[in-house]
Motif scaffolding. Structure first.
Motif, mmCIF file in Angstrom:
data_model
loop_
_atom_site.group_PDB
_atom_site.id
_atom_site.type_symbol
_atom_site.label_atom_id
_atom_site.label_comp_id
_atom_site.label_asym_id
_atom_site.label_seq_id
_atom_site.Cartn_x
_atom_site.Cartn_y
_atom_site.Cartn_z
ATOM 1 N N VAL A 311 81.318 28.509 -104.043
ATOM 2 C CA VAL A 311 81.122 28.923 -105.538
ATOM 3 C C VAL A 311 81.911 28.456 -106.569
ATOM 4 O O VAL A 311 82.912 27.442 -106.200
ATOM 5 C CB VAL A 311 81.452 30.471 -105.541
ATOM 6 N N PRO A 312 81.521 28.170 -107.730
ATOM 7 C CA PRO A 312 82.298 27.412 -108.780
ATOM 8 C C PRO A 312 83.839 27.818 -109.014
ATOM 9 O O PRO A 312 83.914 28.983 -108.617
ATOM 10 C CB PRO A 312 81.517 28.007 -110.040
ATOM 11 N N ALA A 313 84.545 27.030 -109.158
ATOM 12 C CA ALA A 313 86.039 27.200 -109.202
ATOM 13 C C ALA A 313 86.449 28.526 -110.032
ATOM 14 O O ALA A 313 87.170 29.290 -109.476
ATOM 15 C CB ALA A 313 86.895 25.943 -109.872
ATOM 16 N N ALA A 314 85.796 28.878 -111.003
ATOM 17 C CA ALA A 314 86.057 30.019 -111.997
ATOM 18 C C ALA A 314 85.943 31.200 -111.355
ATOM 19 O O ALA A 314 86.387 32.213 -111.749
ATOM 20 C CB ALA A 314 85.403 29.898 -113.292
ATOM 21 N N ALA A 315 84.834 31.371 -110.243
ATOM 22 C CA ALA A 315 84.665 32.405 -109.523
ATOM 23 C C ALA A 315 85.304 32.750 -108.288
ATOM 24 O O ALA A 315 85.349 33.793 -107.720
ATOM 25 C CB ALA A 315 83.093 32.301 -109.311
ATOM 26 N N CYS A 316 86.158 31.669 -107.767
ATOM 27 C CA CYS A 316 86.928 31.773 -106.500
ATOM 28 C C CYS A 316 87.953 32.699 -106.425
ATOM 29 O O CYS A 316 88.094 33.520 -105.337
ATOM 30 C CB CYS A 316 87.508 30.397 -106.208
ATOM 31 N N GLY A 317 88.592 32.833 -107.593
ATOM 32 C CA GLY A 317 89.712 34.177 -107.575
ATOM 33 C C GLY A 317 89.158 35.521 -107.129
ATOM 34 O O GLY A 317 89.554 36.211 -106.395
ATOM 35 N N ASP A 318 87.956 35.751 -107.827
ATOM 36 C CA ASP A 318 87.378 36.975 -107.882
ATOM 37 C C ASP A 318 86.870 37.117 -106.238
ATOM 38 O O ASP A 318 86.776 38.280 -105.723
ATOM 39 C CB ASP A 318 86.095 37.138 -108.796
ATOM 40 N N LEU A 319 86.121 35.888 -105.713
ATOM 41 C CA LEU A 319 85.936 36.125 -104.364
ATOM 42 C C LEU A 319 86.941 36.364 -103.543
ATOM 43 O O LEU A 319 86.861 37.343 -102.546
ATOM 44 C CB LEU A 319 85.160 34.634 -103.864
ATOM 45 N N VAL A 320 88.145 35.907 -103.728
ATOM 46 C CA VAL A 320 89.317 36.028 -102.758
ATOM 47 C C VAL A 320 89.807 37.855 -102.777
ATOM 48 O O VAL A 320 89.848 38.319 -101.785
ATOM 49 C CB VAL A 320 90.588 35.299 -103.078
ATOM 50 N N ARG A 321 89.590 38.065 -104.098
ATOM 51 C CA ARG A 321 90.061 39.623 -104.060
ATOM 52 C C ARG A 321 88.995 40.579 -103.676
ATOM 53 O O ARG A 321 89.425 41.594 -103.138
ATOM 54 C CB ARG A 321 90.112 39.818 -105.990
ATOM 55 N N GLY A 322 87.888 40.112 -103.898
ATOM 56 C CA GLY A 322 86.705 40.890 -103.345
ATOM 57 C C GLY A 322 86.874 40.905 -101.621
ATOM 58 O O GLY A 322 86.061 41.730 -101.270
ATOM 59 N N ALA A 323 87.617 39.966 -101.245
ATOM 60 C CA ALA A 323 87.586 40.056 -99.617
ATOM 61 C C ALA A 323 88.954 40.841 -99.106
ATOM 62 O O ALA A 323 88.975 40.991 -97.901
ATOM 63 C CB ALA A 323 87.803 38.653 -99.244
ATOM 64 N N LYS A 324 89.640 41.624 -99.792
ATOM 65 C CA LYS A 324 90.580 42.343 -99.629
ATOM 66 C C LYS A 324 90.390 43.443 -98.579
ATOM 67 O O LYS A 324 89.379 44.199 -98.802
ATOM 68 C CB LYS A 324 91.411 42.831 -100.874
ATOM 69 N N GLY A 325 91.195 43.495 -97.428
ATOM 70 C CA GLY A 325 90.658 44.421 -96.665
ATOM 71 C C GLY A 325 89.584 44.292 -95.701
ATOM 72 O O GLY A 325 89.345 45.066 -94.821
ATOM 73 N N LYS A 326 88.843 43.185 -95.833
ATOM 74 C CA LYS A 326 87.501 42.786 -95.202
ATOM 75 C C LYS A 326 87.841 41.703 -94.251
ATOM 76 O O LYS A 326 87.658 41.595 -92.968
ATOM 77 C CB LYS A 326 86.569 42.873 -96.045
ATOM 78 N N ALA A 327 88.030 40.597 -95.009
ATOM 79 C CA ALA A 327 88.458 39.312 -94.275
ATOM 80 C C ALA A 327 89.785 39.021 -94.309
ATOM 81 O O ALA A 327 90.617 39.099 -95.236
ATOM 82 C CB ALA A 327 87.504 38.175 -95.008
ATOM 83 N N GLN A 328 90.311 38.034 -93.141
ATOM 84 C CA GLN A 328 91.554 37.494 -93.172
ATOM 85 C C GLN A 328 91.619 36.294 -93.812
ATOM 86 O O GLN A 328 92.872 35.770 -94.352
ATOM 87 C CB GLN A 328 91.941 37.467 -91.717
ATOM 88 N N PHE A 329 90.623 35.441 -94.016
ATOM 89 C CA PHE A 329 90.681 33.866 -94.299
ATOM 90 C C PHE A 329 89.472 33.716 -95.292
ATOM 91 O O PHE A 329 88.365 34.172 -95.024
ATOM 92 C CB PHE A 329 90.728 33.032 -93.275
ATOM 93 N N VAL A 330 89.740 33.255 -96.327
ATOM 94 C CA VAL A 330 88.758 32.691 -97.370
ATOM 95 C C VAL A 330 89.054 31.286 -97.459
ATOM 96 O O VAL A 330 90.039 30.637 -97.738
ATOM 97 C CB VAL A 330 88.889 33.226 -98.812
ATOM 98 N N HIS A 331 88.012 30.282 -97.050
ATOM 99 C CA HIS A 331 87.932 28.906 -97.177
ATOM 100 C C HIS A 331 87.327 28.622 -98.654
ATOM 101 O O HIS A 331 86.203 28.732 -98.639
ATOM 102 C CB HIS A 331 87.214 28.272 -96.213
ATOM 103 N N VAL A 332 87.714 27.836 -99.543
ATOM 104 C CA VAL A 332 87.620 27.582 -100.747
ATOM 105 C C VAL A 332 87.082 26.012 -100.734
ATOM 106 O O VAL A 332 88.098 25.348 -100.824
ATOM 107 C CB VAL A 332 88.567 27.852 -102.014
ATOM 108 N N ILE A 333 85.740 25.816 -100.633
ATOM 109 C CA ILE A 333 85.257 24.450 -100.478
ATOM 110 C C ILE A 333 85.456 23.691 -101.973
ATOM 111 O O ILE A 333 85.526 22.579 -102.057
ATOM 112 C CB ILE A 333 84.061 24.396 -99.955
#
Length: 708
Positions: A311-333
């Motif tokens: 996703v665009p750079a500006a949206a990456c922080g929210d993507l990581v926050r949204g993965a809390k408690g669900k995913a262990q790793f987020v890979h930001v391409i």
């Protein structure tokens, strides 16, 4: 903060460093009492000639502002002090006080010190000293604190070492006193360690070395006003689920304009991921490219360990926050962070904060993710599926793809590979720590531009030393390369000598090209476990005198030694009919080609290695000659390869350089390489690749012997 020289000298003396006998007077007191300096000299019994120095105020480099006078008599001190004050004032500075010392006898002038340098922290230095230090720039470095072995290597290994042994009739200096001085300054219990995180720079320049010892006649100490902020380390992470996730989600795949996200979905489907283990994350779609889609990571009904963020750079922080408690790793391409602009740097800081707040570990940004054949983890389509024991860490995503595909051609089989990009959260040092303890990993390669966690990386390399071989390729070690690295990953790459210091201190092999890195992985994959010496002796044998000379040059560049073949070995080669007009000393010229028997190389090597078992033998063949001197001559090359590889010399590692392989038709070249792979014989197309690989194997063997 610059510490006044008298205080620095006192700290050095307490640490066991010899300093000149001296006295100190405040500037105002010396001005008020013109005889004060001479009286102090007499009272403390200082012998002439004397050295007068001004300190404090704005004085940093005394010689630059006229704040030092040598060869002064006691009665001249008042006059010289007044003249010094005028000279310093004219240079725009001021003096807080005067230091008068006995002038040391002549000797070899050296620099010894410790400086806090990125990316690894305190670095010990030894070089030629005096006022020409910056001009000569002859300095050897080691990561601090240093061991006695480090100190000994520094004293014998820098370019001015010849001066210490009695150059041009001069008596040799007391080398042991230099070693002790280095340890007092930079050793495990040295002054630099006691100064801790406050140390910015400690420099003794010059240290005068003579047959009577070593004395620090000048010294400078600069302290940080406050200790540098240390990057907070996250809790210990098990990276197993990164390389073998239970489920994967891809955010950023498009329903109308396919991009990276869609490519990842396809690559995972090709590896068998499907409904219940693979999801797309999209605000509106219910399905993308045949993969079920959900509005957010939190909406996934199943176990998901790994999220790809395209996703665009500006949206990456929210993507990581949204993965809390669900995913262990987020890979930001995504790119567009610190490597791009000030605004991007702010987005990168936000991404780092999101990782800390959510407890989700972030790969990247600006990277391609992870690859593991056993865990069906990939960032490439048509990636090799064979499982091996080579692991890689790469700061570059693009080069990581080259590693996987280029490594496969060379027979390298991977267990794991991870890209880190800007390293905002997961860092190379942290991954290396984990891989050193990973039972599936036997050999580790690293590509770096800026480790971000240099001390942790160095510590991990020390743990790997003698246990698992590590080979490193560092991008941006040239002036122009540094500029390119900054624009690539936001890196600030240090002086290349810092990396040389890391190699010497931690035992890591550092190569110059990606091809050399892959060559080292292939060679170590074959030979890392062999109980064979790490001695530098190397035998070069093959077709063509000129080519053999070039092979010897490559060996020298890699730090290898082409030791002369014994007289008995040379005679054995003569008895085989070689040696008339050709070299048989090392390199050895053996004319094998399209009319040679399969055992031509074995017959030559057997008698040599029986008498003189070289740890490494580099055989080179001229592929085009098999085409040029016989119609079907290339068919003779295959049994030569197979017969030579099948012959086991227990104390020798073997590799083959296939010169002019590109002269063969593609299908024939591929067959030649496959024959080498099937025979478990490392093969290269360039001498430099082969010699870099041999040097890496030798270094690992030496490390293993040293660490037991």
């Amino acid at each position: 903060m610059t510490v006044p020289e008298p205080e620095v000298k006192a700290l050095l003396a307490d640490a066991g460093v010899t300093v000149p006998k001296g006295v100190v007077a405040a500037y105002d007191d010396a001005v008020a009492n013109p005889s004060m300096l001479a009286d102090l000299v007499a009272a403390y019994g200082l012998g002439e000639p004397l050295v007068l120095k001004g300190f404090g105020g704005s004085v940093v480099h005394k010689s630059d502002v006229g704040a030092v006078r040598m060869g002064v008599a006691a009665y001249e001190l008042n006059y010289e002090a007044a003249q010094m004050a005028v000279a310093v004032a004219e240079a725009g500075g001021s003096i807080d006080g005067f230091l008068v010392e006995e002038q040391a006898a002549a000797g070899v002038e050296l620099l010894i010190g410790v400086v806090d340098r990125p990316p690894f922290g305190p670095v010990a230095a030894l070089g030629l000293g005096g006022t020409l230090t910056e001009v000569l720039d002859e300095v050897v470095l080691r990561l601090a604190p240093i061991s006695r072995a480090d100190a000994e290597a520094m004293v014998t290994g820098f370019k001015g070492a010849e001066l210490l042994g009695g150059f041009r009739g001069q008596p040799p200096v007391d080398v042991e006193s230099l070693i002790e001085l280095l340890l007092a300054v930079a050793g495990p219990d040295g002054l630099a360690v006691h100064l801790g995180d406050y140390l910015a720079e400690l420099e003794c320049n010059p240290v005068i070395a003579s047959p009577d010892g070593a004395i620090a006649v000048d010294a400078r100490l600069i302290l940080w006003e406050a200790p540098a902020k240390v990057r907070a380390e996250p809790p210990p992470t098990d990276f197993g689920p990164l390389f073998a996730p239970r489920g994967i989600a891809v955010a950023g795949a498009s329903t109308s304009r396919p991009g990276f996200g869609n490519t990842f979905l396809t690559a995972y489907q090709e590896l068998g991921w499907g409904p219940g283990t693979l999801w797309a994350v999209h605000p509106k779609a219910t399905e993308i490219d045949g993969v079920p889609a959900v509005a957010s990571v939190a909406d996934i009904d199943g176990d998901v360990d790994y999220v790809v963020g395209a996703v665009p750079a500006a949206a990456c922080g929210d993507l990581v926050r949204g993965a809390k408690g669900k995913a262990q790793f987020v890979h930001v391409i995504s790119g567009g962070f610190r490597e791009a602009s000030a605004e991007g740097a702010a987005l990168e800081d936000e991404l780092a904060a999101a990782a800390r707040e959510s407890g989700v570990r972030v790969l990247g940004p600006n990277c391609l993710g992870a690859y593991s054949p056993a865990g069906r983890q990939t960032f490439l389509r048509n990636a090799p599926t064979e499982v091996g024991r080579v692991a890689m860490i790469s700061q570059s995503g693009g080069l990581a793809g080259d590693m996987v595909k280029g490594g496969a051609v060379r027979g390298v089989r991977f267990t794991k590979l991870c890209t880190v990009g800007n390293g905002v959260d997961v860092t190379p040092g942290e991954l290396l720590e984990w891989l050193v303890n990973d039972p599936d990993t036997g050999i580790i390669g690293v590509y770096l531009e800026d480790p971000r966690d240099g001390p942790r990386l160095a510590n991990a390399l020390h743990k790997a030393k003698g246990h698992k071989p590590v080979v490193m390729l560092v991008g941006g070690r040239t002036d122009q390369g540094r500029g390119a690295a900054v624009s690539h990953t936001g890196a600030l790459v240090a002086d290349h000598r810092i990396w040389d210091a890391l190699s010497a201190s931690a035992g890591v092999s550092i190569v110059g090209t990606l091809e050399e890195l892959l060559a080292a992985m292939a060679y170590l994959q074959r030979w890392a476990d062999a109980d064979i010496s790490g001695d530098p002796d190397t035998l070069v044998l093959g077709v063509g005198g000129g080519a053999s000379v070039l092979g010897t040059d490559a060996a020298d560049r890699a730090g290898l030694v082409t030791t002369t073949v014994s007289d008995q070995g040379q005679q054995a080669v003569r008895d085989l009919g070689y040696g008339v007009g050709t070299s048989i000393r090392n390199p050895i010229e053996i004319g094998f080609g399209p009319v040679s028997d399969p055992d031509v190389l074995v017959k030559a090597l057997d008698p040599i290695l029986e008498i003189q078992p070289y740890p490494d033998v580099v055989v080179h063949s001229n592929v085009q000659a098999f085409f040029s001197y016989a119609g079907d001559g290339i068919e003779r090359l295959f049994p030569i390869i197979e017969t030579t590889a099948a012959r086991c010399w227990p104390q020798t590692r073997l590799c083959l350089v296939l010169r002019n392989l590109d002269c063969a038709p593609p299908e024939t070249a591929a067959r030649i390489q496959q024959t080498c792979l099937d025979a478990n014989l490392p093969a290269f197309t360039r001498f430099d690749e082969a010699m870099a690989a041999v040097a890496a194997a030798k270094r690992h063997a030496r490390n293993r012997a040293l660490t037991g």
